[in-house]
Design an enzyme around this catalytic site. Sequence first.
Site, PDB file in Angstrom:
ATOM      1  N   LEU A 105       0.859  -1.171   0.000  1.00  0.00           N
ATOM      2  CA  LEU A 105       0.000   0.000   0.000  1.00  0.00           C
ATOM      3  C   LEU A 105       0.903   1.231   0.000  1.00  0.00           C
ATOM      4  O   LEU A 105       1.981   1.217   0.600  1.00  0.00           O
ATOM      5  CB  LEU A 105      -0.906   0.035   1.237  1.00  0.00           C
ATOM      6  CG  LEU A 105      -2.003  -1.034   1.349  1.00  0.00           C
ATOM      7  CD1 LEU A 105      -2.734  -0.895   2.678  1.00  0.00           C
ATOM      8  CD2 LEU A 105      -2.983  -0.941   0.198  1.00  0.00           C
ATOM      9  N   ASP A 106       0.483   2.291  -0.675  1.00  0.00           N
ATOM     10  CA  ASP A 106       1.268   3.517  -0.692  1.00  0.00           C
ATOM     11  C   ASP A 106       1.391   4.090   0.713  1.00  0.00           C
ATOM     12  O   ASP A 106       0.565   3.819   1.593  1.00  0.00           O
ATOM     13  CB  ASP A 106       0.625   4.564  -1.612  1.00  0.00           C
ATOM     14  CG  ASP A 106       0.755   4.195  -3.083  1.00  0.00           C
ATOM     15  OD1 ASP A 106       1.599   3.339  -3.408  1.00  0.00           O
ATOM     16  OD2 ASP A 106       0.010   4.755  -3.906  1.00  0.00           O
ATOM     17  N   LYS A 107       2.390   4.918   0.902  1.00  0.00           N
ATOM     18  CA  LYS A 107       2.652   5.544   2.198  1.00  0.00           C
ATOM     19  C   LYS A 107       1.415   6.267   2.723  1.00  0.00           C
ATOM     20  O   LYS A 107       1.081   6.179   3.906  1.00  0.00           O
ATOM     21  CB  LYS A 107       3.816   6.527   2.062  1.00  0.00           C
ATOM     22  CG  LYS A 107       4.132   7.324   3.314  1.00  0.00           C
ATOM     23  CD  LYS A 107       5.274   8.300   3.046  1.00  0.00           C
ATOM     24  CE  LYS A 107       5.539   9.195   4.251  1.00  0.00           C
ATOM     25  NZ  LYS A 107       6.613  10.183   3.982  1.00  0.00           N
ATOM     26  N   THR A 109      -1.690   5.694   2.017  1.00  0.00           N
ATOM     27  CA  THR A 109      -2.891   4.859   2.047  1.00  0.00           C
ATOM     28  C   THR A 109      -3.001   4.137   3.379  1.00  0.00           C
ATOM     29  O   THR A 109      -2.028   3.596   3.887  1.00  0.00           O
ATOM     30  CB  THR A 109      -2.862   3.834   0.904  1.00  0.00           C
ATOM     31  OG1 THR A 109      -2.739   4.511  -0.342  1.00  0.00           O
ATOM     32  CG2 THR A 109      -4.132   3.001   0.889  1.00  0.00           C
TER      33      THR A 109
END
Length: 288
Positions: A105-107, A109
Site C-alpha cells: 500500500l502507498d505511504k 494509504t
Amino acid sequence: MLCWRLSENAQASPLKEPKNPVLRRVRELSELSKQLQRVHPNVLAKELKHRILYQNEELVVIDKPYGLPVHGGPGIQNCITDVLPILAKMLDGMKAEPLHLCHRLDKETTGVMVLARDKDTAHRIQCLFKTRQVEKKYWTISVGLPVPSEGLVDIPIVEKEVESHQSHYKMTLAPNYRISPENGKMVKVRRNRDAHSAATRYRILASSPSCSLLELQPITGVKHQLRVHLAYGLGCPILGDHKYAHWSKLAPQARRGGGDVMLQAGVMASLHQPDPAAPHPRSFPRTL
C-alpha cells in the site's frame, strides 16, 4: 500505548487545539504518523500488533497507519518491512519466521494489509493479487463531484516527462479514442505502445457542495491509477494530491475559486482500504 503518549504530547503543544472534533482527530492521526517514523522499531512493531484485525495459522491482517511507508528508502527511518521479524516474534515467539508481505500500500494509504506467516502462503496470496482474484476497494475524498455519480473509467495510462522549470515524470492518460474537431465524432487513434491498460470502477457514497466521498475499485493495477483516473479522467483529483492537481507544475492543490484546498478543508490526503472500524459514509457530510 503510543496513542496515549501522543495525547499527552499534544496537550503540551503550543498549537491551538481545533474545536471541531473531526479536525482534532485529523491532527492526532497526522502527529501519530510522524511519531511512527521516529520511534524505535520495537515500539512500531507493538503499535502494528495493536492494529491486528484478523489472524490465523497462515495469515495476519493489520490496519496500516497513515504516512507509514511499506518499504525503506532515502530519508526513511522506519517502514513496515523492517519490523516484520520483530512483529512475528511478538506473536509467535523468538523462533518465529519473519512475516511476509503479500501486497503493498502507498505511504499515504491506510487500511487492510495482508501478511503471511510463511513463504508458501505469501506466494499463494501474491498470485491471487496478480491474477485479480482479490477484490480491492478504496475510500477517498475527491475535489468536486464526478459526473455521472457512478461509472467505469477505462483509459490506458502511460508515464511521461513533464517539461517545465521543474522537470519531472508523471503518469497520464493515453486514450485509444479522441473526438474529431471536424465533425465531433469519436475516432480511434494509434495505441501508445508504452501505455498500460487501466480500468477503475467508482461511485459516490456521499457528497458536500465541494467534495465527494468515493468508493473506488481498481480492476487493474497500474502505477498511480486511481489518482490519474480521478484527476485526468473525471476531473476530480483526490483531496490533497498535489502531484496530480496540475499537469505542468508541482504546486499546492487549489480549490475552485482560489486558495489552498488543504487549508480550507483541514484534512490530510489519503486513500483508505475500508476495515470493520472505518467510519460509516453517512457521517461524511457532517465532517466538511
